[in-house]
Write a protein that holds these residues in place. Structure first.
Motif, PDB file in Angstrom:
ATOM      1  N   THR A 238       4.799  54.052 -10.269  1.00 19.27           N
ATOM      2  CA  THR A 238       4.149  55.316 -10.636  1.00 19.27           C
ATOM      3  C   THR A 238       4.358  55.683 -12.091  1.00 19.27           C
ATOM      4  O   THR A 238       3.663  56.556 -12.612  1.00 19.27           O
ATOM      5  CB  THR A 238       4.683  56.456  -9.755  1.00 19.27           C
ATOM      6  OG1 THR A 238       6.110  56.548  -9.915  1.00 19.27           O
ATOM      7  CG2 THR A 238       4.360  56.201  -8.283  1.00 19.27           C
ATOM      8  N   THR A 239       5.312  55.031 -12.758  1.00 18.48           N
ATOM      9  CA  THR A 239       5.555  55.298 -14.167  1.00 18.48           C
ATOM     10  C   THR A 239       6.169  54.061 -14.811  1.00 18.48           C
ATOM     11  O   THR A 239       6.787  53.236 -14.128  1.00 18.48           O
ATOM     12  CB  THR A 239       6.490  56.516 -14.349  1.00 18.48           C
ATOM     13  OG1 THR A 239       6.634  56.809 -15.741  1.00 18.48           O
ATOM     14  CG2 THR A 239       7.861  56.243 -13.759  1.00 18.48           C
ATOM     15  N   GLY A 240       5.981  53.914 -16.108  1.00 22.27           N
ATOM     16  CA  GLY A 240       6.532  52.754 -16.808  1.00 22.27           C
ATOM     17  C   GLY A 240       5.495  51.673 -17.011  1.00 22.27           C
ATOM     18  O   GLY A 240       4.351  51.945 -17.408  1.00 22.27           O
ATOM     19  N   LYS A 241       5.866  50.418 -16.698  1.00 23.80           N
ATOM     20  CA  LYS A 241       4.998  49.282 -16.988  1.00 23.80           C
ATOM     21  C   LYS A 241       5.005  48.262 -15.857  1.00 23.80           C
ATOM     22  O   LYS A 241       5.918  48.213 -15.045  1.00 23.80           O
ATOM     23  CB  LYS A 241       5.450  48.588 -18.283  1.00 23.80           C
ATOM     24  CG  LYS A 241       5.336  49.434 -19.536  1.00 23.80           C
ATOM     25  CD  LYS A 241       5.698  48.626 -20.776  1.00 23.80           C
ATOM     26  CE  LYS A 241       5.579  49.476 -22.035  1.00 23.80           C
ATOM     27  NZ  LYS A 241       5.881  48.697 -23.265  1.00 23.80           N
ATOM     28  N   VAL A 242       3.945  47.458 -15.859  1.00 26.26           N
ATOM     29  CA  VAL A 242       3.852  46.266 -15.021  1.00 26.26           C
ATOM     30  C   VAL A 242       3.602  45.094 -15.965  1.00 26.26           C
ATOM     31  O   VAL A 242       2.730  45.155 -16.829  1.00 26.26           O
ATOM     32  CB  VAL A 242       2.716  46.383 -13.989  1.00 26.26           C
ATOM     33  CG1 VAL A 242       2.503  45.056 -13.275  1.00 26.26           C
ATOM     34  CG2 VAL A 242       3.014  47.479 -12.977  1.00 26.26           C
ATOM     35  N   LEU A 243       4.392  44.036 -15.806  1.00 30.27           N
ATOM     36  CA  LEU A 243       4.319  42.883 -16.708  1.00 30.27           C
ATOM     37  C   LEU A 243       3.862  41.643 -15.955  1.00 30.27           C
ATOM     38  O   LEU A 243       4.405  41.316 -14.892  1.00 30.27           O
ATOM     39  CB  LEU A 243       5.696  42.620 -17.330  1.00 30.27           C
ATOM     40  CG  LEU A 243       5.838  41.326 -18.149  1.00 30.27           C
ATOM     41  CD1 LEU A 243       5.044  41.416 -19.446  1.00 30.27           C
ATOM     42  CD2 LEU A 243       7.309  41.029 -18.444  1.00 30.27           C
ATOM     43  N   VAL A 244       2.871  40.952 -16.518  1.00 31.25           N
ATOM     44  CA  VAL A 244       2.453  39.636 -16.035  1.00 31.25           C
ATOM     45  C   VAL A 244       3.019  38.611 -17.016  1.00 31.25           C
ATOM     46  O   VAL A 244       2.758  38.695 -18.217  1.00 31.25           O
ATOM     47  CB  VAL A 244       0.913  39.516 -15.981  1.00 31.25           C
ATOM     48  CG1 VAL A 244       0.510  38.147 -15.452  1.00 31.25           C
ATOM     49  CG2 VAL A 244       0.314  40.610 -15.129  1.00 31.25           C
ATOM     50  N   HIS A 245       3.776  37.645 -16.495  1.00 35.53           N
ATOM     51  CA  HIS A 245       4.493  36.714 -17.373  1.00 35.53           C
ATOM     52  C   HIS A 245       4.194  35.271 -16.970  1.00 35.53           C
ATOM     53  O   HIS A 245       4.138  34.935 -15.785  1.00 35.53           O
ATOM     54  CB  HIS A 245       6.001  36.976 -17.269  1.00 35.53           C
ATOM     55  CG  HIS A 245       6.837  36.034 -18.083  1.00 35.53           C
ATOM     56  ND1 HIS A 245       7.109  36.251 -19.411  1.00 35.53           N
ATOM     57  CD2 HIS A 245       7.451  34.873 -17.753  1.00 35.53           C
ATOM     58  CE1 HIS A 245       7.862  35.254 -19.870  1.00 35.53           C
ATOM     59  NE2 HIS A 245       8.080  34.405 -18.878  1.00 35.53           N
ATOM     60  N   CYS A 246       4.002  34.425 -17.962  1.00 39.38           N
ATOM     61  CA  CYS A 246       3.784  32.995 -17.715  1.00 39.38           C
ATOM     62  C   CYS A 246       4.310  32.197 -18.890  1.00 39.38           C
ATOM     63  O   CYS A 246       4.048  32.542 -20.052  1.00 39.38           O
ATOM     64  CB  CYS A 246       2.287  32.720 -17.521  1.00 39.38           C
ATOM     65  SG  CYS A 246       1.856  30.959 -17.482  1.00 39.38           S
ATOM     66  N   HIS A 247       5.076  31.147 -18.615  1.00 37.86           N
ATOM     67  CA  HIS A 247       5.474  30.245 -19.697  1.00 37.86           C
ATOM     68  C   HIS A 247       5.951  28.913 -19.118  1.00 37.86           C
ATOM     69  O   HIS A 247       6.227  28.791 -17.925  1.00 37.86           O
ATOM     70  CB  HIS A 247       6.567  30.877 -20.564  1.00 37.86           C
ATOM     71  CG  HIS A 247       7.952  30.769 -19.997  1.00 37.86           C
ATOM     72  ND1 HIS A 247       8.427  31.631 -19.037  1.00 37.86           N
ATOM     73  CD2 HIS A 247       8.967  29.896 -20.233  1.00 37.86           C
ATOM     74  CE1 HIS A 247       9.673  31.303 -18.724  1.00 37.86           C
ATOM     75  NE2 HIS A 247      10.022  30.253 -19.420  1.00 37.86           N
ATOM     76  N   VAL A 248       6.022  27.924 -19.981  1.00 39.65           N
ATOM     77  CA  VAL A 248       6.591  26.621 -19.623  1.00 39.65           C
ATOM     78  C   VAL A 248       8.041  26.608 -20.047  1.00 39.65           C
ATOM     79  O   VAL A 248       8.377  27.011 -21.162  1.00 39.65           O
ATOM     80  CB  VAL A 248       5.825  25.479 -20.320  1.00 39.65           C
ATOM     81  CG1 VAL A 248       6.496  24.138 -20.040  1.00 39.65           C
ATOM     82  CG2 VAL A 248       4.385  25.456 -19.849  1.00 39.65           C
ATOM     83  N   VAL A 249       8.912  26.155 -19.148  1.00 43.63           N
ATOM     84  CA  VAL A 249      10.342  26.108 -19.461  1.00 43.63           C
ATOM     85  C   VAL A 249      10.583  25.043 -20.518  1.00 43.63           C
ATOM     86  O   VAL A 249      10.221  23.874 -20.335  1.00 43.63           O
ATOM     87  CB  VAL A 249      11.152  25.781 -18.189  1.00 43.63           C
ATOM     88  CG1 VAL A 249      12.625  25.688 -18.522  1.00 43.63           C
ATOM     89  CG2 VAL A 249      10.915  26.844 -17.126  1.00 43.63           C
TER      90      VAL A 249
END
Length: 612
Positions: free
Chosen positions: A190-201
């Motif tokens: 309801t407050t703050g952020k939503v993060l979508v994350h993707c990377h290669v190790v």
């Protein structure tokens, strides 16, 4: 040397038979669980719908009794009773029927998720190897779920730019996995952020891949209320969260209807399927301590795998909160998949990028306002009369919301009939069902022949083009409803099914309509697939056939309005529409005064601190 041999073939065969029996019993148990919950869901929905229908009937009956005018009533009393019937009664009925719609939509969502879970749990789904651009896929998932975020919540995408990270994996499963995680985050944050994350190790942090596979991490983090430790395994099971039906007593009924209780279970199953190539080695607590002693960044926690399938952490660690960059919000939840994927061959391209490439025509979407005016010709194609009338009702309501709009609407039972009609009439909008029925068309043809033989098939009124007159909607709400009911009561007289109608799927009919438009050098109609088949693979197939967009079943007026506005860049790029100053018009017709206006691009007032 003495050797002793023993034939274990029979013992091995018995062991294999026992294993097969256990697998069969597990599959039967899984199927029984799905079936039980399907029956439970259907009973809940049917019970709720019947109860609401009875309450609608009761509300109307009581209102008519309570507000019946008596000979002794004074003028003020009569006026009050009339107001109750004309204002308060429709509002009460609308509230009940809207909740009915929410209940049915919830049931559709739940049953779709149940079928997906059953398909994967029973081993009926074989993953494909598509060329997938992971950066573009993350952006696409964020775009799909972005509108579901609650006000004030920011969506951040931390992924490689499109074209940088291409792998071979199942496109449909992966987009569903990411959208399910995002849907869960949107529902509870309801407050703050939503993060979508993707990377290669990077090498040295992940397990080395001798066979050339990439260690990939896909994650969604949020600043929601988090998940209590004792609930963290439970939420990955089907049917343990969510609501049987939306709660009528909650203020935000739409919010209550979002949870089916299956989304994370389905995401976990998908994660297991996508992990067929294995994943980074499990990280033990002592490994984490060793990394800290060596000064290795804690950001590597993003990829660690503590179990096969979906990974869950709540509350999120400080490193994740730093990545989210949010000081507001709750403890948060991190859901991620750490897996190995095959890199795509050199010079590969994600085929969906060509379909989703930004059109050459740029439109300030924040300035776009739906402002329909003129005569709109519509063709509704479906093999269910109930659905045809439902869609007709949407266009009827458009007329009542837009002054100066008139709708002329035809209906068709099959893709073949739609192609024939589109060759003779220039439609602005066509809504096309996907799965059409040859048996239904044949049954209608038989019924028409039977009525004709009995002399009870009244001929329809014919227009100057030799086709039946369309259903006409204007500004008068009562007249519109009366015309619609009369049209569908006698709709069979307007239909002309031919032998073989119903064999062509909706998207194939759209392809034929597009080919006819090109060959006859006519403007393009806006063709929307109105269907329950709305998985990512379905959308790609529709787009490739020339579709202008997708309207999900059951659809709402807001869905149609949204499709007309959000599709503007594509309509302009394809030539279906053009700009006349701030006005966007449809390119069909003679271009005269009766041109159909779609939208107005309103001038926006610049911020007070903007540079002159």
């Amino acid at each position: 040397v003495v050797g002793i041999g023993q034939d274990i073939s029979e013992a091995r065969a018995k062991q294999d038979a026992v294993l097969r029996q256990r697998e069969a019993e597990a599959a039967q148990a899984a199927q029984a669980t799905i079936s039980a919950h399907v029956y439970h869901e259907i009973r809940n929905v049917v019970g709720a719908v019947l109860a609401l229908a009875e309450r609608v009937s009761e509300t109307v009956e009581l209102s008519l009794i309570e507000n019946a005018v008596k000979p002794t009533d004074e003028a003020s009393t009569i006026q009050s009773k009339q107001a109750a019937l004309s204002e308060r009664l429709p509002a009460a009925v609308l509230r009940l029927t809207e909740h009915q719609r929410l209940v049915c939509q919830h049931a559709v969502n739940t049953l779709n998720d149940m079928l997906d879970v059953a398909k994967i749990e029973n081993g009926m789904y074989t993953p494909k190897e598509d060329v997938v651009d992971l950066g573009a896929l993350c952006a696409r998932a964020a775009k799909l779920q972005g509108p579901r975020l609650q006000g004030g919540v920011e969506l951040v995408v931390d992924a490689p730019p499109p074209g940088e990270l291409l792998v071979l994996t199942d496109q449909v499963l992966l987009i569903q996995f990411m959208t399910n995680l995002l849907s869960n985050a949107a529902k509870f944050t309801t407050t703050g952020k939503v993060l979508v994350h993707c990377h290669v190790v990077p090498e040295g942090q992940g397990s080395p891949t001798q066979d050339g596979l990439l260690d990939v991490c896909l994650a969604v983090a949020d600043t929601g209320p988090g998940i209590a430790p004792e609930q963290q395994q439970r939420v990955l099971l089907a049917f343990t969260t969510g609501d049987a039906v939306p709660h009528e007593d909650l203020r935000d009924a739409a919010q209550a209807s979002r949870s089916t209780g299956i989304g994370l279970r389905l995401a976990d199953l998908i994660a297991n399927v996508l992990s067929s190539n294995g994943g980074p080695e499990l990280e033990l607590p002592q490994d984490a301590e060793a990394r800290r002693e060596k000064g290795v960044s804690e950001s590597s926690r993003w990829w660690r795998a503590t179990r096969r399938g979906i990974q869950l952490e709540s509350p999120v660690g400080l490193d994740v909160r730093d990545s989210v960059g949010a000081s507001a919000g709750g403890p948060g939840t991190l859901l991620w998949l750490a897996t190995r994927m095959k890199p795509a061959p050199a010079r590969s391209t994600d085929p969906t990028l060509a379909l989703e490439a930004a059109p050459a025509v740029e439109v300030d979407m924040e300035a776009a306002r739906l402002a329909l005016r003129g005569a709109m010709r519509v063709l509704v194609v479906d093999d269910q009369r109930t659905m045809r009338q439902m869609v007709a009702t949407l266009f009827q309501r458009l007329c009542q919301q837009h002054d100066g709009l008139a709708v002329l609407l035809d209906t068709a039972l099959s893709g073949e009939q739609a192609v024939r009609l589109a060759r003779r009439r220039d439609y602005h909008i066509i809504t096309m069902d996907e799965q059409l029925s040859e048996g239904y068309c044949s049954a209608v043809a038989t019924e028409r022949a039977s009525r004709h033989a009995a002399g009870t098939l009244a001929p329809p009124n014919m227009a100057s083009d030799g086709l039946p007159e369309p259903l006409a909607f204007g500004p008068d709400r009562l007249a519109n409803a009366q015309r619609r009911l009369a049209y569908f009561d006698s709709e069979i007289t307007y239909q002309s099914p031919e032998e073989g109608d119903g064999e062509v799927a909706g998207h194939e009919a759209i392809t034929r309509i597009r080919a006819d438009e090109v060959s006859s050098n006519r403007g393009s109609a806006l063709c929307f697939n109105l269907t329950g088949n709305i998985l990512e693979a379905d959308r790609r197939r529709y787009a490739a056939s020339g579709s202008s967009g997708v309207l999900p079943k059951p659809t709402k007026l807001a869905d149609l309005q949204k499709a007309l506005v959000e599709g503007l860049p594509a309509f302009l790029a394809s030539g279906s529409a053009s700009r006349r100053g701030p006005i966007v018009v449809h390119n069909r017709g003679d271009g005269g005064a009766d041109v159909l206006r779609l939208c107005v691009l309103e001038a926006r007032t610049p911020p007070a601190d903007a540079a002159p």
